[in-house]
Design a protein around this motif. Structure first.
Motif, PDB file in Angstrom:
ATOM      1  N   VAL A  68      37.482  45.565  43.531  1.00  0.00           N
ATOM      2  CA  VAL A  68      36.707  44.629  44.347  1.00  0.00           C
ATOM      3  C   VAL A  68      36.999  43.246  43.791  1.00  0.00           C
ATOM      4  N   SER A  69      37.690  42.405  44.582  1.00  0.00           N
ATOM      5  CA  SER A  69      38.164  41.130  44.042  1.00  0.00           C
ATOM      6  C   SER A  69      37.934  39.998  45.019  1.00  0.00           C
ATOM      7  N   SER A  70      37.949  38.789  44.496  1.00  0.00           N
ATOM      8  CA  SER A  70      37.667  37.612  45.316  1.00  0.00           C
ATOM      9  C   SER A  70      38.919  37.142  46.048  1.00  0.00           C
ATOM     10  N   LEU A  71      38.706  36.548  47.226  1.00  0.00           N
ATOM     11  CA  LEU A  71      39.805  36.030  48.040  1.00  0.00           C
ATOM     12  C   LEU A  71      40.212  34.643  47.556  1.00  0.00           C
ATOM     13  N   THR A  72      40.751  34.557  46.364  1.00  0.00           N
ATOM     14  CA  THR A  72      41.197  33.293  45.789  1.00  0.00           C
ATOM     15  C   THR A  72      42.586  33.500  45.197  1.00  0.00           C
ATOM     16  N   GLN A  73      43.250  32.400  44.830  1.00  0.00           N
ATOM     17  CA  GLN A  73      44.555  32.503  44.184  1.00  0.00           C
ATOM     18  C   GLN A  73      44.441  33.311  42.893  1.00  0.00           C
ATOM     19  N   GLN A  74      43.420  33.003  42.100  1.00  0.00           N
ATOM     20  CA  GLN A  74      43.209  33.727  40.846  1.00  0.00           C
ATOM     21  C   GLN A  74      42.887  35.195  41.130  1.00  0.00           C
ATOM     22  N   GLY A  75      42.091  35.429  42.180  1.00  0.00           N
ATOM     23  CA  GLY A  75      41.752  36.798  42.548  1.00  0.00           C
ATOM     24  C   GLY A  75      42.971  37.583  42.994  1.00  0.00           C
ATOM     25  N   ALA A  76      43.886  36.912  43.703  1.00  0.00           N
ATOM     26  CA  ALA A  76      45.110  37.574  44.162  1.00  0.00           C
ATOM     27  C   ALA A  76      45.979  37.992  42.988  1.00  0.00           C
ATOM     28  N   GLU A  77      46.144  37.106  42.005  1.00  0.00           N
ATOM     29  CA  GLU A  77      46.942  37.427  40.819  1.00  0.00           C
ATOM     30  C   GLU A  77      46.358  38.634  40.082  1.00  0.00           C
ATOM     31  N   ALA A  78      45.043  38.605  39.866  1.00  0.00           N
ATOM     32  CA  ALA A  78      44.386  39.695  39.141  1.00  0.00           C
ATOM     33  C   ALA A  78      44.479  41.009  39.917  1.00  0.00           C
TER      34      ALA A  78
END
Length: 341
Positions: A68-78
């Motif tokens: 479950v991850s956030s829709l952000t650049q950092q979230g995409a990388e993770a």
């Protein structure tokens, strides 16, 4: 968030939420006691981050995990890190009005959990990427530059595509890829692949020429089509409705490739749930294109390749680690030969 996910998943009579943990240490004990079929795992958690915990799970007790991850650049990388570590899939949570945003996509979450429960997961083994200079396929010469490779993938596709693309030689025929993935994630995915490959990999742009030595990945939220203009192939992005339940859709890519390239196309369908790509691949085969499907043994989810195989769209079933070589050979790789004068 835990209460919200529990409430949404409990709406489905076939899903039982057996536990909810506040951090990975509590989760570890609960996993031993409750033996769940699937785990949902956030990336940001107290006492240990989700990626570190995921690595422990996949090394010591592999089981299906949905991040479950956030829709952000950092979230995409993770998230992409998580998929490489062995997570089956991910559920992106919205940045604004999270409760309403997730409730609107409850069906998507439930579908991902059910898909994960059917997935084949393996013990994490860290594979070293082959140095580009040692790539056994790097010396292949091609007899024509007319060939176009179209690849479709879904659940499990991030890792499968890495395996297929990383050993493409620099002079590879052009490759178009549709991987079911939301916005922001596709650009990051392309950038990560580009770092380990001899070919140039990017998110596709509308109207750009399709050239050998390049891989074009469909942007999340757009359909990618192959278009022919005179002697040139072009990328075409459209904002039409979802097809086969997806946007981007593999069926859209395959159908456009059959129309634009005909028998000069090579179609490849990789791991994924559902049947997106099956009908489009059948059209490819009917116009004389070579078609390949990932075999059941190497798939995380043998859904899309099976659907294509069942209707006669797949000419050859191939294990994941043999697909790159198979599709390059289908491009009419020129054999080195002695010339007598």
């Amino acid at each position: 968030m835990r209460e919200l996910l529990t409430a949404l998943l409990s709406q489905d009579p076939t899903i039982e939420v057996v536990g909810s943990a506040t951090d990975p240490y509590q989760a570890r004990q609960m996993i031993k006691q409750l033996l769940p079929d699937v785990i949902t795992l956030d990336i940001e958690m107290p006492r240990m981050d989700g990626l570190s915990f995921l690595e422990k799970i996949m090394t010591l007790r592999p089981m299906p995990v949905v991040m479950v991850s956030s829709l952000t650049q950092q979230g995409a990388e993770a998230t992409l890190n998580a998929l490489e570590l062995g997570a089956v899939d991910f559920f992106p949570k919205p940045k604004l009005d999270m409760k309403r945003g997730i409730e609107k996509r409850a069906d998507e979450l439930i579908h991902k959990i059910k898909t994960a429960a059917q997935a084949k997961v393996k013990t994490l083994e860290r594979e070293q990427d082959t140095p580009l200079a040692l790539n056994p396929l790097s010396n292949i010469k091609f007899s024509t530059t007319e060939k176009i490779i179209a690849i479709g993938a879904s659940t499990g596709g991030v890792e499968a595509l890495r395996v297929v693309i990383k050993n493409l030689p620099a002079n590879s025929p052009a490759v178009l890829v549709t991987q079911h993935m939301p916005e922001k994630f596709t650009k990051t995915f392309a950038e990560r692949l580009n770092k380990i490959s001899a070919v140039s990999i990017s998110e596709a742009k509308h109207g750009e020429r399709v050239l050998p030595g390049h891989v074009y990945i469909a942007p999340g939220g757009k359909h990618l089509k192959l278009h022919r203009s005179g002697a040139n192939y072009l990328c075409q992005l459209t904002d039409e409705e979802a097809v086969s339940g997806h946007k981007p859709s593999v069926d859209v890519l395959f159908r456009s490739t059959s129309e634009a390239a005909g028998k000069n196309a090579i179609g490849v369908i990789l791991t994924g749930m559902g049947k997106d790509g099956a009908a489009g691949m059948l059209e490819l085969r009917e116009v004389g294109a070579k078609t390949f499907g990932q075999d059941e043994a190497s798939c995380v989810v043998y859904g899309m390749p099976k659907a294509a195989y069942d209707i006669g769209a797949v000419e050859h079933q191939v294990s994941l680690n043999k697909i790159t070589e198979a599709m390059l050979n289908a491009c009419g790789a020129a054999k080195d030969r002695h010339i007598r004068v």
